[in-house]
Design an enzyme around this catalytic site. Structure first.
Site, PDB file in Angstrom:
ATOM      1  N   ASP A  93       0.947  -1.319   0.089  1.00 53.72           N
ATOM      2  CA  ASP A  93       0.041   0.153  -0.087  1.00 53.72           C
ATOM      3  C   ASP A  93       1.020   1.153  -0.105  1.00 53.72           C
ATOM      4  OD1 ASP A  93       1.006   0.391   2.543  1.00 53.72           O
ATOM      5  OD2 ASP A  93      -0.781   0.125   3.612  1.00 53.72           O
ATOM      6  N   SER A  94       0.458   2.450  -0.105  1.00 53.90           N
ATOM      7  CA  SER A  94       1.148   3.545  -0.275  1.00 53.90           C
ATOM      8  C   SER A  94       1.376   4.105   1.164  1.00 53.90           C
ATOM      9  CB  SER A  94       0.373   4.650  -0.992  1.00 53.90           C
ATOM     10  OG  SER A  94      -0.658   5.231  -0.061  1.00 53.90           O
ATOM     11  N   GLY A  95       0.958   3.562   2.042  1.00 53.65           N
ATOM     12  CA  GLY A  95       1.173   4.041   3.587  1.00 53.65           C
ATOM     13  C   GLY A  95       0.253   5.247   3.967  1.00 53.65           C
ATOM     14  N   GLY A  96      -0.532   5.792   2.991  1.00 52.38           N
ATOM     15  CA  GLY A  96      -1.335   6.756   3.099  1.00 52.38           C
ATOM     16  C   GLY A  96      -2.164   6.358   4.294  1.00 52.38           C
ATOM     17  N   GLY A 219     -11.436   4.181   0.281  1.00 47.25           N
ATOM     18  CA  GLY A 219     -12.240   5.040   1.279  1.00 47.25           C
ATOM     19  C   GLY A 219     -13.509   4.292   1.493  1.00 47.25           C
ATOM     20  N   ASP A 269      -7.988  -7.296   0.291  1.00 44.87           N
ATOM     21  CA  ASP A 269      -7.056  -7.273   1.357  1.00 44.87           C
ATOM     22  C   ASP A 269      -8.087  -6.938   2.662  1.00 44.87           C
ATOM     23  OD1 ASP A 269      -6.773  -4.526   0.926  1.00 44.87           O
ATOM     24  OD2 ASP A 269      -5.892  -4.785   2.869  1.00 44.87           O
ATOM     25  N   CYS A 307     -12.997 -28.497   7.283  1.00 45.20           N
ATOM     26  CA  CYS A 307     -11.696 -27.718   7.040  1.00 45.20           C
ATOM     27  C   CYS A 307     -10.690 -28.560   7.229  1.00 45.20           C
ATOM     28  CB  CYS A 307     -11.586 -26.756   8.044  1.00 45.20           C
ATOM     29  SG  CYS A 307     -10.013 -25.697   7.614  1.00 45.20           S
ATOM     30  N   CYS A 309      -7.349 -27.739   7.308  1.00 45.21           N
ATOM     31  CA  CYS A 309      -6.306 -27.342   7.740  1.00 45.21           C
ATOM     32  C   CYS A 309      -5.724 -28.218   8.710  1.00 45.21           C
ATOM     33  CB  CYS A 309      -6.365 -25.796   8.099  1.00 45.21           C
ATOM     34  SG  CYS A 309      -7.084 -25.876   9.886  1.00 45.21           S
ATOM     35  N   CYS A 312      -7.631 -27.836  12.183  1.00 41.41           N
ATOM     36  CA  CYS A 312      -8.660 -28.794  12.274  1.00 41.41           C
ATOM     37  C   CYS A 312      -8.601 -30.239  12.198  1.00 41.41           C
ATOM     38  CB  CYS A 312      -9.838 -28.440  11.217  1.00 41.41           C
ATOM     39  SG  CYS A 312     -10.219 -26.585  11.417  1.00 41.41           S
ATOM     40  N   HIS A 338      -6.181 -21.357  10.738  1.00 42.44           N
ATOM     41  CA  HIS A 338      -7.578 -21.975  10.131  1.00 42.44           C
ATOM     42  C   HIS A 338      -8.225 -20.817   9.537  1.00 42.44           C
ATOM     43  CE1 HIS A 338     -11.315 -23.116  10.049  1.00 42.44           C
ATOM     44  NE2 HIS A 338     -11.917 -22.195  10.635  1.00 42.44           N
TER      45      HIS A 338
HETATM   46 ZN    ZN Z   1      -9.416 -25.255   9.869  1.00 48.86          ZN
END
Ligand code: ZN
Length: 377
Positions: A93-96, A219, A269, A307, A309, A312, A338
Protein backbone atom coordinates in the site's frame (compact mmCIF):
# COMPACT_ATOMS: atom_id res chain seq x y z
CA UNK A 1 8.09 -10.95 -17.57
CA UNK A 2 5.62 -8.11 -18.04
CA UNK A 3 2.90 -7.33 -15.57
CA UNK A 4 -0.49 -8.14 -17.01
CA UNK A 5 -4.05 -9.12 -16.30
CA UNK A 6 -6.35 -11.38 -18.27
CA UNK A 7 -10.04 -11.98 -17.82
CA UNK A 8 -10.56 -15.67 -18.56
CA UNK A 9 -14.27 -16.04 -18.00
CA UNK A 10 -17.29 -14.03 -16.98
CA UNK A 11 -19.93 -15.61 -14.74
CA UNK A 12 -23.20 -15.82 -16.66
CA UNK A 13 -25.44 -14.85 -13.76
CA UNK A 14 -23.43 -12.09 -12.04
CA UNK A 15 -20.74 -9.51 -12.79
CA UNK A 16 -18.01 -11.82 -11.46
CA UNK A 17 -14.88 -12.50 -13.51
CA UNK A 18 -12.31 -15.26 -13.39
CA UNK A 19 -8.89 -13.92 -14.22
CA UNK A 20 -5.16 -14.07 -13.69
CA UNK A 21 -2.60 -11.47 -12.72
CA UNK A 22 0.80 -12.02 -14.31
CA UNK A 23 3.58 -10.70 -12.08
CA UNK A 24 7.37 -11.08 -12.09
CA UNK A 25 6.85 -13.30 -9.03
CA UNK A 26 4.34 -15.67 -10.53
CA UNK A 27 0.75 -15.80 -11.66
CA UNK A 28 -2.09 -14.99 -9.28
CA UNK A 29 -5.55 -16.43 -10.04
CA UNK A 30 -8.35 -13.96 -9.38
CA UNK A 31 -10.60 -13.21 -7.57
CA UNK A 32 -7.92 -13.24 -4.90
CA UNK A 33 -7.75 -12.46 -1.20
CA UNK A 34 -4.36 -11.08 -0.14
CA UNK A 35 -3.31 -11.89 3.43
CA UNK A 36 -1.97 -8.81 5.20
CA UNK A 37 1.72 -8.99 6.07
CA UNK A 38 2.00 -5.66 7.81
CA UNK A 39 5.70 -5.45 8.59
CA UNK A 40 6.97 -8.07 6.17
CA UNK A 41 5.29 -10.92 8.02
CA UNK A 42 1.73 -12.22 8.13
CA UNK A 43 1.25 -12.30 11.88
CA UNK A 44 1.60 -15.83 13.31
CA UNK A 45 1.95 -17.41 9.84
CA UNK A 46 5.21 -18.91 8.59
CA UNK A 47 6.01 -18.49 4.92
CA UNK A 48 5.92 -22.28 4.63
CA UNK A 49 2.32 -22.26 5.83
CA UNK A 50 1.39 -19.50 3.39
CA UNK A 51 3.01 -21.46 0.56
CA UNK A 52 1.23 -24.65 1.62
CA UNK A 53 -2.04 -22.69 1.47
CA UNK A 54 -1.09 -21.63 -2.05
CA UNK A 55 -1.15 -17.93 -1.16
CA UNK A 56 0.23 -16.35 -4.35
CA UNK A 57 0.31 -12.75 -3.19
CA UNK A 58 0.52 -10.94 0.13
CA UNK A 59 0.16 -7.29 1.07
CA UNK A 60 2.84 -5.42 2.98
CA UNK A 61 2.49 -1.99 4.56
CA UNK A 62 4.83 0.70 3.27
CA UNK A 63 4.34 2.84 6.37
CA UNK A 64 5.53 0.13 8.75
CA UNK A 65 8.49 -0.95 6.60
CA UNK A 66 9.51 2.67 6.01
CA UNK A 67 9.68 3.29 9.75
CA UNK A 68 11.26 -0.05 10.59
CA UNK A 69 13.67 -1.34 9.31
CA UNK A 70 13.57 1.41 6.62
CA UNK A 71 13.17 1.03 2.86
CA UNK A 72 16.79 1.96 2.19
CA UNK A 73 18.01 -0.87 4.37
CA UNK A 74 15.60 -3.28 2.68
CA UNK A 75 16.84 -2.14 -0.73
CA UNK A 76 20.43 -2.69 0.40
CA UNK A 77 19.45 -6.20 1.44
CA UNK A 78 18.14 -6.98 -2.03
CA UNK A 79 14.55 -5.75 -1.79
CA UNK A 80 11.62 -6.99 0.22
CA UNK A 81 11.28 -10.35 -1.56
CA UNK A 82 14.89 -11.20 -0.80
CA UNK A 83 14.86 -9.68 2.70
CA UNK A 84 11.84 -11.68 3.83
CA UNK A 85 12.60 -14.71 1.64
CA UNK A 86 9.28 -14.64 -0.18
CA UNK A 87 9.48 -15.26 -3.91
CA UNK A 88 5.81 -14.85 -4.69
CA UNK A 89 4.03 -11.60 -5.46
CA UNK A 90 3.85 -8.63 -3.07
CA UNK A 91 1.51 -5.65 -3.19
CA UNK A 92 2.43 -2.69 -1.03
CA UNK A 93 0.00 0.00 0.00
CA UNK A 94 1.14 3.61 -0.18
CA UNK A 95 1.33 4.10 3.56
CA UNK A 96 -1.33 6.78 3.32
CA UNK A 97 -3.98 4.82 5.16
CA UNK A 98 -1.77 4.24 8.21
CA UNK A 99 -0.66 7.86 8.24
CA UNK A 100 -4.23 9.06 8.03
CA UNK A 101 -5.47 6.73 10.71
CA UNK A 102 -3.10 8.36 13.22
CA UNK A 103 -5.04 11.59 12.95
CA UNK A 104 -3.45 13.44 15.82
CA UNK A 105 0.01 12.73 14.38
CA UNK A 106 -0.27 14.20 10.90
CA UNK A 107 -0.95 17.29 8.80
CA UNK A 108 -1.83 17.36 5.12
CA UNK A 109 -0.65 19.93 2.61
CA UNK A 110 -0.80 20.10 -1.17
CA UNK A 111 2.76 18.82 -1.24
CA UNK A 112 2.07 15.70 0.83
CA UNK A 113 1.57 14.62 4.39
CA UNK A 114 3.71 15.35 7.43
CA UNK A 115 3.43 12.82 10.20
CA UNK A 116 5.01 11.56 13.36
CA UNK A 117 6.07 7.96 13.81
CA UNK A 118 3.75 6.02 16.10
CA UNK A 119 6.88 4.22 17.34
CA UNK A 120 9.15 7.03 18.51
CA UNK A 121 7.39 10.28 17.55
CA UNK A 122 10.05 11.21 14.95
CA UNK A 123 8.92 13.44 12.09
CA UNK A 124 8.54 12.20 8.53
CA UNK A 125 7.02 13.36 5.26
CA UNK A 126 5.33 11.42 2.48
CA UNK A 127 4.83 13.01 -0.91
CA UNK A 128 3.28 11.20 -3.87
CA UNK A 129 6.72 10.97 -5.49
CA UNK A 130 8.32 9.67 -2.31
CA UNK A 131 5.84 6.83 -1.72
CA UNK A 132 6.42 5.63 -5.29
CA UNK A 133 10.16 5.70 -4.65
CA UNK A 134 9.81 3.87 -1.32
CA UNK A 135 7.73 1.13 -2.94
CA UNK A 136 10.25 0.92 -5.79
CA UNK A 137 13.06 0.43 -3.22
CA UNK A 138 11.02 -2.33 -1.64
CA UNK A 139 10.65 -3.99 -5.05
CA UNK A 140 6.86 -4.39 -4.84
CA UNK A 141 5.12 -6.09 -7.74
CA UNK A 142 2.08 -3.86 -7.30
CA UNK A 143 2.55 -0.29 -6.11
CA UNK A 144 -0.29 1.89 -4.86
CA UNK A 145 -0.59 5.66 -5.33
CA UNK A 146 -0.68 7.97 -2.33
CA UNK A 147 -4.26 9.01 -1.67
CA UNK A 148 -6.16 10.94 0.95
CA UNK A 149 -8.48 8.37 2.48
CA UNK A 150 -11.63 10.43 3.12
CA UNK A 151 -13.04 9.64 6.57
CA UNK A 152 -16.69 8.74 7.08
CA UNK A 153 -18.87 10.65 7.47
CA UNK A 154 -17.65 13.52 5.29
CA UNK A 155 -19.74 16.41 4.04
CA UNK A 156 -19.89 16.82 0.31
CA UNK A 157 -17.51 19.77 0.13
CA UNK A 158 -14.89 18.01 2.26
CA UNK A 159 -15.26 14.79 0.30
CA UNK A 160 -14.85 16.70 -2.96
CA UNK A 161 -11.74 18.57 -1.81
CA UNK A 162 -10.23 15.33 -0.49
CA UNK A 163 -10.98 13.47 -3.73
CA UNK A 164 -9.53 16.30 -5.85
CA UNK A 165 -6.34 16.25 -3.77
CA UNK A 166 -6.10 12.48 -4.23
CA UNK A 167 -6.44 12.96 -7.99
CA UNK A 168 -3.66 15.55 -8.10
CA UNK A 169 -1.49 13.20 -6.06
CA UNK A 170 -2.36 10.30 -8.38
CA UNK A 171 -1.14 12.34 -11.35
CA UNK A 172 2.14 13.08 -9.58
CA UNK A 173 2.58 9.38 -8.70
CA UNK A 174 1.93 8.50 -12.33
CA UNK A 175 4.56 10.96 -13.53
CA UNK A 176 7.11 9.65 -11.03
CA UNK A 177 6.32 6.10 -12.11
CA UNK A 178 6.74 6.91 -15.82
CA UNK A 179 10.42 7.60 -15.23
CA UNK A 180 11.15 4.09 -13.97
CA UNK A 181 8.44 1.93 -15.48
CA UNK A 182 9.85 -1.04 -17.43
CA UNK A 183 6.50 -2.82 -17.70
CA UNK A 184 7.33 -5.57 -15.21
CA UNK A 185 5.50 -4.01 -12.26
CA UNK A 186 2.20 -2.29 -11.79
CA UNK A 187 1.02 1.03 -10.41
CA UNK A 188 -2.62 1.11 -9.32
CA UNK A 189 -4.82 4.18 -9.02
CA UNK A 190 -7.36 4.55 -6.19
CA UNK A 191 -10.88 5.88 -6.70
CA UNK A 192 -12.07 8.14 -3.88
CA UNK A 193 -15.18 10.29 -3.47
CA UNK A 194 -16.69 8.97 -0.24
CA UNK A 195 -20.35 7.96 -0.67
CA UNK A 196 -21.15 10.50 -3.43
CA UNK A 197 -21.75 8.78 -6.77
CA UNK A 198 -20.89 11.85 -8.86
CA UNK A 199 -17.59 12.31 -7.01
CA UNK A 200 -16.73 8.63 -7.48
CA UNK A 201 -17.50 9.06 -11.17
CA UNK A 202 -15.25 12.10 -11.53
CA UNK A 203 -12.51 10.29 -9.67
CA UNK A 204 -12.76 7.17 -11.85
CA UNK A 205 -12.66 9.31 -14.99
CA UNK A 206 -9.65 11.31 -13.83
CA UNK A 207 -7.76 8.10 -13.08
CA UNK A 208 -8.91 6.49 -16.33
CA UNK A 209 -7.08 9.25 -18.22
CA UNK A 210 -3.85 8.38 -16.40
CA UNK A 211 -3.90 4.76 -17.61
CA UNK A 212 -2.95 2.84 -14.47
CA UNK A 213 -2.30 -0.92 -14.62
CA UNK A 214 -5.11 -1.54 -12.17
CA UNK A 215 -7.76 0.33 -10.26
CA UNK A 216 -8.64 0.23 -6.60
CA UNK A 217 -11.72 1.46 -4.79
CA UNK A 218 -10.57 3.17 -1.61
CA UNK A 219 -12.26 4.98 1.24
CA UNK A 220 -14.70 2.18 2.04
CA UNK A 221 -15.01 -0.02 5.10
CA UNK A 222 -14.24 3.09 7.14
CA UNK A 223 -17.38 3.03 9.27
CA UNK A 224 -20.12 3.57 6.71
CA UNK A 225 -23.23 1.34 6.84
CA UNK A 226 -22.79 -1.88 4.90
CA UNK A 227 -25.59 -1.16 2.44
CA UNK A 228 -23.97 2.13 1.55
CA UNK A 229 -20.67 0.38 0.93
CA UNK A 230 -22.34 -2.03 -1.49
CA UNK A 231 -24.10 0.86 -3.24
CA UNK A 232 -20.79 2.60 -3.81
CA UNK A 233 -19.10 -0.57 -5.07
CA UNK A 234 -22.00 -1.37 -7.36
CA UNK A 235 -22.07 2.09 -8.89
CA UNK A 236 -18.28 2.43 -9.14
CA UNK A 237 -17.38 -0.90 -10.76
CA UNK A 238 -19.02 -0.05 -14.12
CA UNK A 239 -16.84 3.07 -14.27
CA UNK A 240 -13.68 0.93 -14.23
CA UNK A 241 -12.06 -0.59 -17.29
CA UNK A 242 -13.05 -4.18 -18.03
CA UNK A 243 -9.47 -5.04 -19.00
CA UNK A 244 -7.88 -4.01 -15.71
CA UNK A 245 -7.88 -5.64 -12.29
CA UNK A 246 -10.24 -4.09 -9.75
CA UNK A 247 -9.20 -4.04 -6.12
CA UNK A 248 -11.55 -3.29 -3.22
CA UNK A 249 -9.27 -2.12 -0.41
CA UNK A 250 -9.71 -3.22 3.19
CA UNK A 251 -12.76 -5.45 2.66
CA UNK A 252 -14.01 -7.61 4.31
CA UNK A 253 -16.13 -10.42 5.76
CA UNK A 254 -16.70 -13.66 3.83
CA UNK A 255 -20.14 -12.40 2.79
CA UNK A 256 -18.61 -9.08 1.65
CA UNK A 257 -16.17 -10.95 -0.57
CA UNK A 258 -18.84 -13.07 -2.25
CA UNK A 259 -21.10 -10.08 -2.88
CA UNK A 260 -18.29 -7.87 -4.13
CA UNK A 261 -16.93 -10.57 -6.43
CA UNK A 262 -20.42 -10.83 -7.88
CA UNK A 263 -20.24 -7.08 -8.60
CA UNK A 264 -16.97 -7.55 -10.51
CA UNK A 265 -14.20 -7.08 -7.93
CA UNK A 266 -11.00 -9.11 -8.47
CA UNK A 267 -8.78 -8.36 -5.48
CA UNK A 268 -9.20 -7.93 -1.73
CA UNK A 269 -7.13 -7.44 1.39
CA UNK A 270 -8.26 -7.26 4.98
CA UNK A 271 -6.89 -7.86 8.46
CA UNK A 272 -10.13 -9.56 9.47
CA UNK A 273 -9.14 -13.25 9.20
CA UNK A 274 -5.78 -12.76 10.89
CA UNK A 275 -6.78 -10.19 13.52
CA UNK A 276 -10.04 -11.94 14.37
CA UNK A 277 -8.20 -15.23 14.73
CA UNK A 278 -5.93 -13.72 17.37
CA UNK A 279 -8.96 -12.23 19.13
CA UNK A 280 -10.74 -15.56 19.33
CA UNK A 281 -13.17 -15.07 16.41
CA UNK A 282 -13.00 -18.01 14.04
CA UNK A 283 -14.75 -18.39 10.69
CA UNK A 284 -16.17 -21.83 9.96
CA UNK A 285 -18.42 -23.45 7.39
CA UNK A 286 -21.07 -23.61 10.13
CA UNK A 287 -20.83 -19.96 11.12
CA UNK A 288 -18.58 -18.09 13.52
CA UNK A 289 -17.03 -19.66 16.59
CA UNK A 290 -16.10 -17.42 19.53
CA UNK A 291 -13.60 -19.77 21.04
CA UNK A 292 -13.59 -18.32 24.55
CA UNK A 293 -17.23 -19.31 25.10
CA UNK A 294 -17.80 -21.83 27.89
CA UNK A 295 -19.78 -24.05 25.54
CA UNK A 296 -16.48 -25.14 23.94
CA UNK A 297 -14.74 -26.03 27.21
CA UNK A 298 -15.27 -29.76 26.75
CA UNK A 299 -16.02 -29.79 23.03
CA UNK A 300 -13.83 -32.45 21.47
CA UNK A 301 -14.91 -31.78 17.91
CA UNK A 302 -12.60 -30.06 15.43
CA UNK A 303 -13.15 -26.35 14.95
CA UNK A 304 -14.59 -26.93 11.49
CA UNK A 305 -15.31 -30.50 10.36
CA UNK A 306 -15.22 -29.34 6.73
CA UNK A 307 -11.78 -27.74 6.98
CA UNK A 308 -8.62 -29.57 5.99
CA UNK A 309 -6.16 -27.29 7.79
CA UNK A 310 -3.66 -28.73 10.24
CA UNK A 311 -5.49 -27.10 13.15
CA UNK A 312 -8.79 -28.79 12.31
CA UNK A 313 -7.14 -32.10 11.51
CA UNK A 314 -5.42 -32.33 14.85
CA UNK A 315 -6.86 -30.17 17.63
CA UNK A 316 -10.19 -29.94 19.42
CA UNK A 317 -12.20 -26.83 20.18
CA UNK A 318 -11.60 -27.54 23.87
CA UNK A 319 -7.83 -27.45 23.38
CA UNK A 320 -7.93 -24.30 21.22
CA UNK A 321 -10.08 -22.60 23.86
CA UNK A 322 -7.59 -23.59 26.53
CA UNK A 323 -4.67 -22.18 24.49
CA UNK A 324 -6.60 -18.95 23.93
CA UNK A 325 -7.48 -18.48 27.59
CA UNK A 326 -3.92 -19.34 28.67
CA UNK A 327 -2.45 -16.76 26.31
CA UNK A 328 -0.29 -19.38 24.62
CA UNK A 329 1.57 -18.13 21.53
CA UNK A 330 0.58 -21.28 19.70
CA UNK A 331 -3.05 -20.23 19.86
CA UNK A 332 -2.33 -17.40 17.40
CA UNK A 333 -0.53 -19.81 15.08
CA UNK A 334 -3.30 -22.42 14.99
CA UNK A 335 -6.17 -19.94 14.81
CA UNK A 336 -4.58 -17.81 12.09
CA UNK A 337 -3.81 -20.89 10.04
CA UNK A 338 -7.44 -21.90 10.24
CA UNK A 339 -8.96 -18.49 9.42
CA UNK A 340 -6.65 -17.94 6.47
CA UNK A 341 -7.37 -21.46 5.22
CA UNK A 342 -11.06 -20.63 5.45
CA UNK A 343 -10.59 -17.43 3.42
CA UNK A 344 -8.32 -18.90 0.76
CA UNK A 345 -10.45 -22.04 0.39
CA UNK A 346 -13.46 -19.80 0.00
CA UNK A 347 -11.72 -17.85 -2.78
CA UNK A 348 -10.88 -21.13 -4.54
CA UNK A 349 -14.52 -22.17 -4.31
CA UNK A 350 -15.58 -18.75 -5.61
CA UNK A 351 -13.27 -19.17 -8.62
CA UNK A 352 -14.67 -22.66 -9.24
CA UNK A 353 -18.21 -21.29 -9.00
CA UNK A 354 -17.44 -18.55 -11.55
CA UNK A 355 -15.91 -21.16 -13.87
CA UNK A 356 -19.20 -23.10 -13.64
CA UNK A 357 -21.38 -19.96 -13.93
CA UNK A 358 -22.90 -20.72 -10.55
CA UNK A 359 -21.84 -17.84 -8.31
CA UNK A 360 -25.45 -16.63 -8.37
CA UNK A 361 -26.47 -19.75 -6.41
CA UNK A 362 -24.10 -18.74 -3.64
CA UNK A 363 -25.60 -15.31 -3.40
CA UNK A 364 -29.03 -16.86 -2.99
CA UNK A 365 -27.77 -19.12 -0.20
CA UNK A 366 -26.14 -16.22 1.58
CA UNK A 367 -29.18 -14.04 1.40
CA UNK A 368 -31.15 -16.80 3.05
CA UNK A 369 -28.51 -17.27 5.75
CA UNK A 370 -27.79 -13.56 6.25
CA UNK A 371 -24.70 -14.62 8.16
CA UNK A 372 -21.21 -13.16 8.09
CA UNK A 373 -19.89 -16.66 7.43
CA UNK A 374 -21.85 -18.05 4.54
CA UNK A 375 -22.79 -21.68 5.03
CA UNK A 376 -22.78 -24.40 2.43
CA UNK A 377 -19.93 -22.94 0.49
ZN1 ZN B 1 -9.28 -25.35 9.84
Amino acid sequence: MKFGFEVLHRDMGTGARLGVLHTPHGDVPTPVFMPVGTAGAVKAMSHESLEALDARIILANTYHLYLRPGHERIEKLGGLHNFMSWDRAILTDSGGYQVFSHRELRSITEEGVHFRSHIDGSKSFFSPEKVVEIQRSLGSDIVMVLDDCTPYPAGRADAEASMELSMRWARRCREQWAGQDDGTKALFGIVQGSVYPDLRKRSAEALGDLDFSGMAIGGLSVGEPKDLMYEVVESTVPLLSWEKPRYLMGVGTPADLVRSVAMGIDMFDCVLPTRNARNGYLFTSQGRVLIKNAMYAEDQRPLDPDCSCRTCRRYSRAYLRHLFLSGEHLYAVYSTLHNLTFYLDMMRKIRDAIRLDSLGNWLGLMEKGGDSSPRDL
